[in-house]
Design a protein around this motif. Structure first.
Motif, mmCIF file in Angstrom:
data_model
loop_
_atom_site.group_PDB
_atom_site.id
_atom_site.type_symbol
_atom_site.label_atom_id
_atom_site.label_comp_id
_atom_site.label_asym_id
_atom_site.label_seq_id
_atom_site.Cartn_x
_atom_site.Cartn_y
_atom_site.Cartn_z
ATOM 1 N N PHE A 270 32.431 53.473 42.707
ATOM 2 C CA PHE A 270 32.813 52.071 42.856
ATOM 3 C C PHE A 270 31.641 51.185 42.471
ATOM 4 O O PHE A 270 30.522 51.396 42.945
ATOM 5 C CB PHE A 270 33.253 51.786 44.292
ATOM 6 C CG PHE A 270 34.459 52.584 44.688
ATOM 7 C CD1 PHE A 270 35.733 52.105 44.430
ATOM 8 C CD2 PHE A 270 34.329 53.819 45.291
ATOM 9 C CE1 PHE A 270 36.855 52.845 44.775
ATOM 10 C CE2 PHE A 270 35.438 54.568 45.645
ATOM 11 C CZ PHE A 270 36.704 54.078 45.382
ATOM 12 N N VAL A 271 31.896 50.208 41.608
ATOM 13 C CA VAL A 271 30.857 49.261 41.186
ATOM 14 C C VAL A 271 31.392 47.845 41.339
ATOM 15 O O VAL A 271 32.598 47.615 41.314
ATOM 16 C CB VAL A 271 30.420 49.512 39.725
ATOM 17 C CG1 VAL A 271 29.802 50.895 39.567
ATOM 18 C CG2 VAL A 271 31.566 49.340 38.756
ATOM 19 N N ARG A 272 30.497 46.910 41.498
ATOM 20 C CA ARG A 272 30.897 45.497 41.602
ATOM 21 C C ARG A 272 31.029 44.846 40.233
ATOM 22 O O ARG A 272 31.772 43.890 40.075
ATOM 23 C CB ARG A 272 29.874 44.728 42.428
ATOM 24 C CG ARG A 272 29.859 45.147 43.864
ATOM 25 C CD ARG A 272 28.813 44.387 44.620
ATOM 26 N NE ARG A 272 28.704 44.951 45.958
ATOM 27 C CZ ARG A 272 28.459 44.256 47.022
ATOM 28 N NH1 ARG A 272 28.267 42.960 46.931
ATOM 29 N NH2 ARG A 272 28.382 44.836 48.187
ATOM 30 N N ASP A 273 30.285 45.360 39.267
ATOM 31 C CA ASP A 273 30.250 44.764 37.930
ATOM 32 C C ASP A 273 30.625 45.832 36.905
ATOM 33 O O ASP A 273 29.756 46.518 36.370
ATOM 34 C CB ASP A 273 28.845 44.206 37.669
ATOM 35 C CG ASP A 273 28.670 43.626 36.279
ATOM 36 O OD1 ASP A 273 29.687 43.384 35.587
ATOM 37 O OD2 ASP A 273 27.515 43.424 35.870
ATOM 38 N N LEU A 274 31.917 45.996 36.651
ATOM 39 C CA LEU A 274 32.375 47.043 35.733
ATOM 40 C C LEU A 274 31.830 46.851 34.320
ATOM 41 O O LEU A 274 31.296 47.804 33.748
ATOM 42 C CB LEU A 274 33.903 47.136 35.732
ATOM 43 C CG LEU A 274 34.507 48.214 34.841
ATOM 44 C CD1 LEU A 274 34.002 49.601 35.225
ATOM 45 C CD2 LEU A 274 36.021 48.154 34.900
ATOM 46 N N PRO A 275 31.909 45.640 33.734
ATOM 47 C CA PRO A 275 31.344 45.491 32.390
ATOM 48 C C PRO A 275 29.847 45.821 32.335
ATOM 49 O O PRO A 275 29.379 46.459 31.390
ATOM 50 C CB PRO A 275 31.594 44.019 32.059
ATOM 51 C CG PRO A 275 32.773 43.636 32.898
ATOM 52 C CD PRO A 275 32.607 44.421 34.166
ATOM 53 N N GLU B 290 41.285 46.613 33.194
ATOM 54 C CA GLU B 290 40.617 45.433 33.759
ATOM 55 C C GLU B 290 39.764 45.801 34.973
ATOM 56 O O GLU B 290 38.699 45.236 35.178
ATOM 57 C CB GLU B 290 41.658 44.399 34.160
ATOM 58 C CG GLU B 290 41.064 43.105 34.678
ATOM 59 C CD GLU B 290 42.133 42.100 35.048
ATOM 60 O OE1 GLU B 290 41.916 41.377 36.034
ATOM 61 O OE2 GLU B 290 43.175 42.033 34.364
ATOM 62 N N ARG B 291 40.239 46.777 35.775
ATOM 63 C CA ARG B 291 39.559 47.090 37.029
ATOM 64 C C ARG B 291 39.022 48.513 37.126
ATOM 65 O O ARG B 291 38.443 48.881 38.141
ATOM 66 C CB ARG B 291 40.508 46.835 38.186
ATOM 67 C CG ARG B 291 40.918 45.370 38.262
ATOM 68 C CD ARG B 291 41.835 45.094 39.397
ATOM 69 N NE ARG B 291 41.157 45.414 40.652
ATOM 70 C CZ ARG B 291 41.761 45.484 41.815
ATOM 71 N NH1 ARG B 291 43.047 45.263 41.905
ATOM 72 N NH2 ARG B 291 41.083 45.785 42.897
ATOM 73 N N MET B 292 39.236 49.315 36.091
ATOM 74 C CA MET B 292 38.724 50.686 36.134
ATOM 75 C C MET B 292 38.487 51.223 34.732
ATOM 76 O O MET B 292 39.009 50.684 33.755
ATOM 77 C CB MET B 292 39.667 51.620 36.892
ATOM 78 C CG MET B 292 40.955 51.939 36.175
ATOM 79 S SD MET B 292 41.888 53.262 36.954
ATOM 80 C CE MET B 292 41.027 54.691 36.345
#
Length: 64
Positions: free
Chosen positions: A27-32, A51-53
């Motif tokens: 789990f990350v807060r900043d995917l990009p 968009e979220r994973m």
């Protein structure tokens, strides 16, 4: 590779648990930003990106 398990699983052999896996969830807060880091440091591009994973593949292991 040696796996350790928390709590009551500690010391239990993998065969006794029937555990087999090919992926890890991170789990990350900043995917990009995380994907940019993997691209720069590991030269890894996602095999799937939403968009979220995203999914990164390292041989037989998937990082989700």
């Amino acid at each position: 590779m040696s796996l350790t398990f928390p709590g009551t699983w500690r010391g239990t052999r993998r065969e006794e648990l029937g555990v087999e896996g090919n992926h890890f969830h991170v789990f990350v807060r900043d995917l990009p930003g995380a994907l940019a880091w993997f691209a720069q440091v590991w030269a890894a591009e996602p095999t799937y990106r939403g968009e979220r994973m995203a999914v990164l593949q390292f041989g037989p292991i998937l990082l989700v």
